[in-house]
Design an enzyme around this catalytic site. Structure first.
Site, PDB file in Angstrom:
ATOM      1  N   ASP A   1      -3.677   6.271   6.548  1.00 33.12           N
ATOM      2  CA  ASP A   1      -4.063   7.477   7.282  1.00 33.12           C
ATOM      3  C   ASP A   1      -4.879   7.033   8.502  1.00 33.12           C
ATOM      4  OD1 ASP A   1      -5.057   9.915   8.135  1.00 33.12           O
ATOM      5  OD2 ASP A   1      -5.652  10.623   6.166  1.00 33.12           O
TER       6      ASP A   1
ATOM      7  N   GLU B   1       0.833  -1.202   0.000  1.00 31.48           N
ATOM      8  CA  GLU B   1       0.000   0.000   0.000  1.00 31.48           C
ATOM      9  C   GLU B   1       0.867   1.250   0.000  1.00 31.48           C
ATOM     10  OE1 GLU B   1      -2.558   1.594  -0.565  1.00 31.48           O
ATOM     11  OE2 GLU B   1      -4.263   1.147   0.742  1.00 31.48           O
TER      12      GLU B   1
HETATM   13  P1  XMP Z   1      -7.233   5.534   5.300  1.00 30.27           P
HETATM   14  O1  XMP Z   1      -7.747   6.722   6.085  1.00 30.27           O
HETATM   15  O2  XMP Z   1      -8.339   4.574   4.977  1.00 30.27           O
HETATM   16  O3  XMP Z   1      -6.754   6.181   3.957  1.00 30.27           O
HETATM   17  O4  XMP Z   1      -6.075   4.877   5.989  1.00 30.27           O
HETATM   18  C1  XMP Z   1      -5.934   5.555   3.085  1.00 30.27           C
HETATM   19  C2  XMP Z   1      -6.191   6.043   1.698  1.00 30.27           C
HETATM   20  O5  XMP Z   1      -6.420   7.466   1.699  1.00 30.27           O
HETATM   21  C3  XMP Z   1      -5.697   8.086   0.679  1.00 30.27           C
HETATM   22  N1  XMP Z   1      -4.776   9.081   1.280  1.00 30.27           N
HETATM   23  C4  XMP Z   1      -3.873   9.810   0.634  1.00 30.27           C
HETATM   24  N2  XMP Z   1      -3.531   9.832  -0.679  1.00 30.27           N
HETATM   25  N3  XMP Z   1      -1.921  11.496  -0.205  1.00 30.27           N
HETATM   26  C5  XMP Z   1      -2.561  10.679  -1.080  1.00 30.27           C
HETATM   27  O6  XMP Z   1      -2.230  10.708  -2.259  1.00 30.27           O
HETATM   28  C6  XMP Z   1      -2.197  11.535   1.106  1.00 30.27           C
HETATM   29  O7  XMP Z   1      -1.587  12.292   1.864  1.00 30.27           O
HETATM   30  C7  XMP Z   1      -3.236  10.638   1.549  1.00 30.27           C
HETATM   31  N4  XMP Z   1      -3.775  10.394   2.769  1.00 30.27           N
HETATM   32  C8  XMP Z   1      -4.714   9.432   2.569  1.00 30.27           C
HETATM   33  C9  XMP Z   1      -5.000   6.977  -0.057  1.00 30.27           C
HETATM   34  O8  XMP Z   1      -5.766   6.683  -1.206  1.00 30.27           O
HETATM   35  C10 XMP Z   1      -4.989   5.793   0.855  1.00 30.27           C
HETATM   36  O9  XMP Z   1      -5.090   4.552   0.202  1.00 30.27           O
END
Ligand code: XMP
Ligand code: MG
Length: 188
Positions: A111, A107
């Site tokens: 976040d 991955e």
């Molecule tokens: P979660 O919150 O589910 O998010 O852990 C993961 C997905 O959110 C996107 N994401 C980002 N994509 N820059 C990005 O290009 C960022 O800073 C960022 N923060 C979250 C990403 O698609 C990831 O799979």
């Protein structure tokens, strides 16, 4: 890198090409050590964000006694553009069975952790021999759920990251470094 080579929408470079390369090589070494007795290792890249990380990572993996194969999944999470709801939708599924195999999810970024947690539950139901994760970036302060990251590139602050495969609205994936997107580019 001279400032003129940095994209005008990048506030600052978080990690340079060289720093990423070194870290990814180190992860590859760890993976090679940990899976040396594995028969079948399937690396599952989550599109599109992980494609650059995955291509560098696989070339740092040396497992002469293991069948190493690559698969891809495309998922999208519902929610606002810069955050995720954790409810994932499979846009493209794996084409082969992972039953009895050692699976490593690749991955780009974690976040809240919701996306990866849902994905792990989903793949666990398919009875792999083992299931672990390699993640390039983790926003530690963003974590809402406990999700195990076995191979971690960098812990980063709560800023929006682009480059090295990561996008904002499908742009900037081609940048060779990891940069912080200027706030005025995503906040109105
Ligand atoms: P979660 O919150 O589910 O998010 O852990 C993961 C997905 O959110 C996107 N994401 C980002 N994509 N820059 C990005 O290009 C960022 O800073 C960022 N923060 C979250 C990403 O698609 C990831 O799979
Ligand atoms: Mg994205």
């Amino acid at each position: 890198m001279s400032t003129s080579e940095i994209h005008p929408n990048v506030k600052r470079v978080i990690y340079t090409e060289k720093e990423i390369k070194e870290r990814v090589s180190e992860l590859g070494r760890q993976i090679s050590q940990d899976y040396k007795d594995s028969k079948n290792l399937v690396l599952v890249g989550i599109l599109k964000g992980s494609f650059v990380f995955m291509s560098d990572l696989v070339r740092s993996i040396h497992l002469p006694n293991t069948n190493v194969s690559l698969e891809f999944m495309s998922i999208s999470s519902y929610g606002a553009e810069t955050s995720s709801s954790g409810v994932i939708r499979i846009m493209m599924d794996l084409r082969t069975s992972i039953e009895g195999k050692d699976v490593l999810i690749i991955e780009d970024i974690v976040d809240s952790g919701l996306t990866l947690k849902h994905l792990m539950e989903l793949l666990n139901h398919r009875n792999p021999n083992s299931l672990h994760t390699a993640v390039l970036l983790r926003k530690k302060e963003g974590l809402k759920v406990d999700v195990p990251v076995r191979y971690m590139g960098f812990d980063i602050p709560m800023v929006f990251i682009i480059g090295y495969g990561l996008d904002f609205a499908e742009n900037y994936r081609e940048l060779p470094y990891l940069g912080e997107l200027k706030e005025e580019c995503y906040k109105k």
